[in-house]
Design a protein around this motif. Structure first.
Motif, PDB file in Angstrom:
ATOM      1  N   ASP A 221     -84.687 -40.960   5.208  1.00  0.00           N
ATOM      2  CA  ASP A 221     -84.910 -40.929   6.070  1.00  0.00           C
ATOM      3  C   ASP A 221     -84.915 -42.417   6.528  1.00  0.00           C
ATOM      4  OD1 ASP A 221     -83.754 -38.747   7.127  1.00  0.00           O
ATOM      5  OD2 ASP A 221     -86.080 -38.131   8.586  1.00  0.00           O
TER       6      ASP A 221
ATOM      7  N   ALA B   4     -89.343 -41.719  10.808  1.00  0.00           N
ATOM      8  CA  ALA B   4     -88.604 -40.992   9.801  1.00  0.00           C
ATOM      9  C   ALA B   4     -89.167 -40.229   9.156  1.00  0.00           C
ATOM     10  CB  ALA B   4     -87.967 -42.336   9.191  1.00  0.00           C
TER      11      ALA B   4
ATOM     12  N   LYS C 262     -82.994 -45.387  12.463  1.00  0.00           N
ATOM     13  CA  LYS C 262     -84.715 -44.575  12.107  1.00  0.00           C
ATOM     14  C   LYS C 262     -85.397 -45.541  11.480  1.00  0.00           C
ATOM     15  CE  LYS C 262     -83.448 -39.820  11.893  1.00  0.00           C
ATOM     16  NZ  LYS C 262     -84.272 -38.534  11.356  1.00  0.00           N
TER      17      LYS C 262
END
Length: 590
Positions: free
Chosen positions: A187, A182, A198
């Motif tokens: 993310d 990430a 992620k």
């Protein structure tokens, strides 16, 4: 750490059930989400819970329950005992952090509490490193693999080689974790269209070569697909691409093969992927090898050497042991040095450097890990004093402010020196160096800078010069075998000390590339280099050269004709030998 609406409940006050059930899956953490730890607890070994049957809840003897549990974690080279009580943090009578899907199981929450005690509190575990934690739970050696840097998605050869490594680690009971990097806060825990998440540390639970097709045709065709099985630590959200639980690709595999693989169609967080797809989507892989040192095992037995050392800053250059990385040429060789031997023609060597961790604890406060790494230099075969000039660097680790750095390298027969360092000079800390080889490496620290002066020095004399002899190569040796070649080796002799090179096979032009270092009391005596042909019964003399070195010339290279020995020294024999000499009157110059 403050818990709103929270409380501490004992295992005894929660619903009764078995305390342990390691094969079950951990559920999703509610408030605190270091998913790497959820993955790790799913993978942990029995070393962490000694005598687990004695600690199990006994329905027939409830009065024997004492509310105390015993764990062990591998910390800086030792298994450390950790004892906890059964008070667990809850909200509304539900476990706050790690817990099993079955509300009556507490093994995961208890392991988590013990691990939090090692670091001082639950909060200290947040943002932890999976590779380091795998070592804590196993005593193994973690190797991080960057799938992006290795271009595993596009390089088929590298991908196939990596699969074989992963398969070998899995078959030898190693632990494997993987994740999708990430790059931003947004993310983290973002779910991709394919179902992967992620920032999760997925547990690799199986690695197989799956046979495609049905019946005898599949057997004779022998077409196999590289497959890997993973588990989401939350127990939900699976891969939805090819070879997912209900995908049509499984029709290519026979029913017996599917049953053997344990393929199920349910959202349990466990799923299969091809290794090609795995390398396409995942960015990071961690291989934790459980190093086998038992001679009674059917698997490969490693020889382990464990060295403890320190980076200590001192003003005296000969006593300073904190010289920084090789960028700092003036001080680099002042770092600790460890010599080891590779005794096979070629050997796979595993090296792990671990610094004493400085993560947050209530007593010690917060501290950052040092950026550490190491270099490996090929040195003279008889090196027993510290290096004072750079030699042939053959390998080196990355430099990173991680607790551990790891290197796996194929090395040729010879003697090597490991130089563990901090990136910057003057930094201090303790470290643990672990070296694994196929045969004993006789690893030890080089502590002396030059030959020591003893009570016999006055009678026997003390070295006046130090000379490094580098036997580089030979040309045109006399052929003696049936195919016209020879199996030559070189012997360097100086004042009674001998250094012998490995044998070179089937060649009249060997590349010896062997060095010896000699501390000389008789500078006027010559140094002999003799060449022999290796035979079954008696080795054959092929020629020699006699060397004299001038300390005023820092480096001399000579190509000399081979000569006979004894009374026939003036007779030339077929072949030449190229050697390089370095001589100094200062014993700490080489």
């Amino acid at each position: 750490m403050t818990y709103t609406r929270g409380s501490w409940a004992t295992v005894g006050s929660l619903p009764r059930a078995p305390v342990w059930r390691p094969e079950s899956r951990c559920g999703k953490s509610r408030l605190w989400k270091p998913v790497w730890l959820l993955t790790l607890i799913q993978l942990f070994t029995t070393e962490v819970i000694p005598d687990w049957k004695e600690q199990e809840w006994d329905t027939e003897k409830p009065d024997s329950y004492a509310g105390i549990f015993h764990f062990r974690f591998w910390r800086f080279g030792e298994w450390v005992d950790v004892v906890i009580d059964d008070r667990l943090p809850t909200v509304d009578n539900q476990l706050v952090y790690c817990h099993s899907n079955d509300s009556n199981e507490f093994w995961s929450a208890l392991v988590e509490k013990a691990y939090a005690k090692v670091y001082g509190c639950y909060e200290a575990l947040d943002g932890g490193n999976t590779a380091d934690a795998l070592v804590d739970f196993t005593g193994g050696v973690s190797e991080p693999v960057d799938l992006l840097e290795g271009q595993m998605a596009s390089d088929e050869l590298a991908r196939n080689q990596l699969f074989e490594r992963v398969l070998k680690v899995h078959n030898r009971d190693g632990l494997i974790s993987c994740s999708i990097r990430a790059t931003t806060v947004e993310d983290m825990e973002a779910r991709l269209d394919c179902g992967l998440v992620k920032g999760h540390a997925y547990a690799v639970t199986d690695v197989k070569k799956v046979r495609l097709g049905h019946g005898l045709l599949a057997f004779f065709k022998s077409e196999k697909l590289h497959m890997i099985r993973m588990r989401n630590p939350w127990g939900e959200k699976e891969w939805s691409g090819p070879w997912s639980d209900s995908s049509e690709e499984w029709n290519k595999v026979s029913k017996s093969e599917r049953e053997k693989l344990g393929v199920t169609v349910q959202d349990d967080g466990e799923f299969w992927m091809t290794f090609d797809d795995f390398c396409q989507y995942f960015t990071d892989l961690i291989l934790c090898r459980l190093i086998n040192t038992s001679y009674l095992s059917i698997h490969k037995t490693w020889e382990e050497e464990v060295m403890r050392g320190s980076w200590i800053h001192r003003q005296d250059p000969l006593r300073n042991r904190s010289g920084g990385c090789i960028n700092h040429k003036a001080t680099f060789l002042q770092n600790p040095q460890y010599v080891f031997d590779v005794k096979k023609v070629e050997d796979e060597v595993l090296i792990c450097l671990q610094q004493k961790e400085k993560r947050a604890t209530p007593k010690e406060g917060k501290g950052e890990n040092l950026a550490i790494g190491f270099d490996i230099h090929r040195v003279e075969l008889n090196r027993k004093y510290r290096m004072h000039s750079a030699q042939q660097k053959v390998a080196g680790s990355i430099y990173i402010n991680s607790r551990c750095v790891f290197l796996r390298k194929e090395l040729k027969e010879g003697r090597y020196v490991i130089i563990p360092t901090t990136f910057d000079p003057g930094q201090q800390g303790e470290f643990l160096l672990r070296v694994f080889t196929d045969v004993p490496s006789d690893c030890k620290e080089l502590t002396l800078d030059e030959p020591p002066q003893t009570c016999w020095t006055g009678m026997c004399g003390y070295p006046q010069l130090v000379t490094q002899v580098h036997v580089m190569n030979a040309e045109g040796l006399q052929g003696q075998d049936t195919n016209g070649a020879v199996d030559p080796y070189a012997i360097i002799t100086c004042e009674g000390e001998r250094v012998r090179s490995p044998v070179q096979k089937d060649t009249r032009c060997p590349n010896f590339d062997v060095k010896g270092v000699f501390y000389r009391k008789k500078p006027k005596d010559g140094i002999h280099v003799e060449i022999y042909n290796k035979n079954m019964i008696m080795d054959t003399f092929l020629g020699q050269v006699v060397l004299f070195s001038d300390p005023n010339e820092r480096q001399e290279q000579h190509t000399l004709h081979l000569r006979d020995k004894g009374s026939r020294q003036d007779n030339d024999l077929p072949g030449t030998l190229t050697v390089r000499l370095i001589t100094s009157t200062t014993l700490t110059n080489i």
